[in-house]
Design an enzyme around this catalytic site. Sequence first.
Site, PDB file in Angstrom:
ATOM      1  N   ASP A  36       0.652  -1.205  -0.003  1.00 42.81           N
ATOM      2  CA  ASP A  36      -0.155  -0.059   0.068  1.00 42.81           C
ATOM      3  C   ASP A  36       0.907   1.147   0.059  1.00 42.81           C
ATOM      4  OD1 ASP A  36      -2.802   1.075   0.416  1.00 42.81           O
ATOM      5  OD2 ASP A  36      -2.041   1.743   2.174  1.00 42.81           O
ATOM      6  N   GLU A  80       1.343  -0.366  -5.111  1.00 41.00           N
ATOM      7  CA  GLU A  80       0.494   0.921  -5.277  1.00 41.00           C
ATOM      8  C   GLU A  80       1.417   1.994  -5.389  1.00 41.00           C
ATOM      9  OE1 GLU A  80      -3.482   2.986  -3.543  1.00 41.00           O
ATOM     10  OE2 GLU A  80      -1.810   2.594  -2.120  1.00 41.00           O
TER      11      GLU A  80
HETATM   12  C1  GLC Z   1      -4.441   2.960  -0.391  1.00 39.01           C
HETATM   13  C2  GLC Z   1      -5.695   2.102  -0.318  1.00 39.01           C
HETATM   14  C3  GLC Z   1      -6.741   2.838   0.228  1.00 39.01           C
HETATM   15  C4  GLC Z   1      -6.549   3.220   1.653  1.00 39.01           C
HETATM   16  C5  GLC Z   1      -5.183   4.108   1.685  1.00 39.01           C
HETATM   17  C6  GLC Z   1      -4.742   4.289   2.961  1.00 39.01           C
HETATM   18  O1  GLC Z   1      -4.727   4.193  -1.325  1.00 39.01           O
HETATM   19  O2  GLC Z   1      -5.788   1.833  -1.754  1.00 39.01           O
HETATM   20  O3  GLC Z   1      -7.857   1.985   0.431  1.00 39.01           O
HETATM   21  O4  GLC Z   1      -7.658   4.148   2.213  1.00 39.01           O
HETATM   22  O5  GLC Z   1      -4.172   3.402   0.945  1.00 39.01           O
HETATM   23  O6  GLC Z   1      -4.112   3.239   3.366  1.00 39.01           O
END
Ligand code: GLC
Length: 550
Positions: free
Chosen positions: A200, A242
Amino acid sequence: MGDRWYQEAVVYCLDVDTYADSDGDGVGDFQGLIGRLDYLARLGVTCLWLNPIHPSPNKDDGYDATDFYNVDPRLGTLGDFAELLHQAQNHGIRVIIDLVVNHTSDQHPWFQSARSSPDSPYRDWYVWSDHEPADRHQGMVFPGEQHETWTYDRTAKAWFYHRFYKFQPDLNIENPKVRAEIKKITSFWLQLGVSGFRMDAVPFIIEKTEPGNPNAPKDFDYLTDLRQHVQWRRGDAVLLAEANVEPDQLPVYFGDGSGSGNRIHMLFDFMLNGRLMLAFAREDPEAIIDALRDTPKLPTGGQWATFLRNHDEIDLSRLTADQRNDVLATFGPDENMQLYGRGIRRRLAPMLGNDRRHIELAYALQFSLRGTPVLRYGEEIGMGEDLSLKGRDAIRTPMQWSYKDNAGFSTAEPEKLVRPVIDKGEYGYQQVNVTAQRKDPRSLLGWFERMIRTLREAPEVGSGSTTHIDVPVPAGVLAHRADGRTGTMVFLHNLGTEDVEVDLSTLAPEADLPIDVLSDRNYEDVGKLDRLKLAGHGYRWIRLCRGGAL
Ligand code: GLC
């Protein structure tokens, strides 16, 4: 199979708590998911990505953990999780889990200790400032729901940094103890048997935050170090990250530039996601052609993960204002469908007006574009969203299994459900559910099974190289090809609504008994490739030739 499993994988993303509830308490659980592995195996899924499974106050759907070494008791026990890993493996399915280590919940014992005293051994695990930082109101990820990135904590008598909501304090990655702990966390789950992690918020993890500097430098070497650790603990483990940044900034996430991919294996292609939506909105593939051309070259082993929908809003922030307006006007015209001033909180079927041909076209295109496809649960049956729920919850409703109460998701009283089931209208579970579609070979689910099976026979998409076929074609049509050691696939997708004819005869010299392997209808044989008919919203996947696999 090629050398690296993730390049030819089909990833399915789900939240355990909304998937299948085995004990009737209203919350999905590991045992429920175990009971659905046969469904996933039949669909053709080879890897599950589980949204966060750790104990959590669930103020951000589990992206706010209080214990990285355990599972949320609502989902079951660690024993149930180990059983899930075993049963998934028996079905030929790998499991990766979300690794959310940019921050913790403010309820995490580390933060509780850290805030309690400057002398706490955990104080330096978080990012503090003893004065109000000048950039306090900059860099919010959730504008509208979040007003600052530094918040004053009265107990700590200091300001703490939080890139996301204020109940998610950022861990201080510069602290070697935090780094060691993150390694330990990855080791723990790898030892249990996961095949890797969806990491993440990577650009924020590696940020060397300083109060007052909204453009803090990033420590990419941290990624090299973590990769080495993970790969040593489990040779075939994968990091899927991500990193929603501009494409030209992406190569350093894959590797240090030495030519070897020694950092993240796979990155979500956010740019492609926005451009796919733009192309659908304009019925014009130009944006996808640009995306294919602009894609940075990946080091060996580097891979894109493609997606149309995930658990968050569709982020359109990397489109120009004009482009964004076109997408919003077509797919998210009501303010209630939009989120954070940049995105759309809807599922694909409703965005495409539940037009079956259009949905098939969209997913056929995603799955044929370079990379590893990621599919969000429920998309395979065409689930809708519930805009009466707040924020991203709209697209996080329970899986719709059958005509039974609560869509067969749970036997609990409806008010006990983790989130309401969609039970009204076109997308209500009475209309859209697995059981109904299972009986009907012409259903969207049946189509997904065939499409995924076909993709498994076309490994060029995952491990070969994909290029736009740059010949004159009718407006609305995208022609692309994937070349790999197993041969060549050619793809035609018509984003427009007119029936057309496409001339790909320039490819004839390369062809060896070319045939349609997937198409929206039965077309005449491909012949000399000079008069390929293509219906409005039609698609044809053509095997051009087979190569001599090594
Ligand atoms: C990422 C996740 C999202 C979450 C954020 C904070 O962007 O995809 O769902 O709210 O991180 O952890």
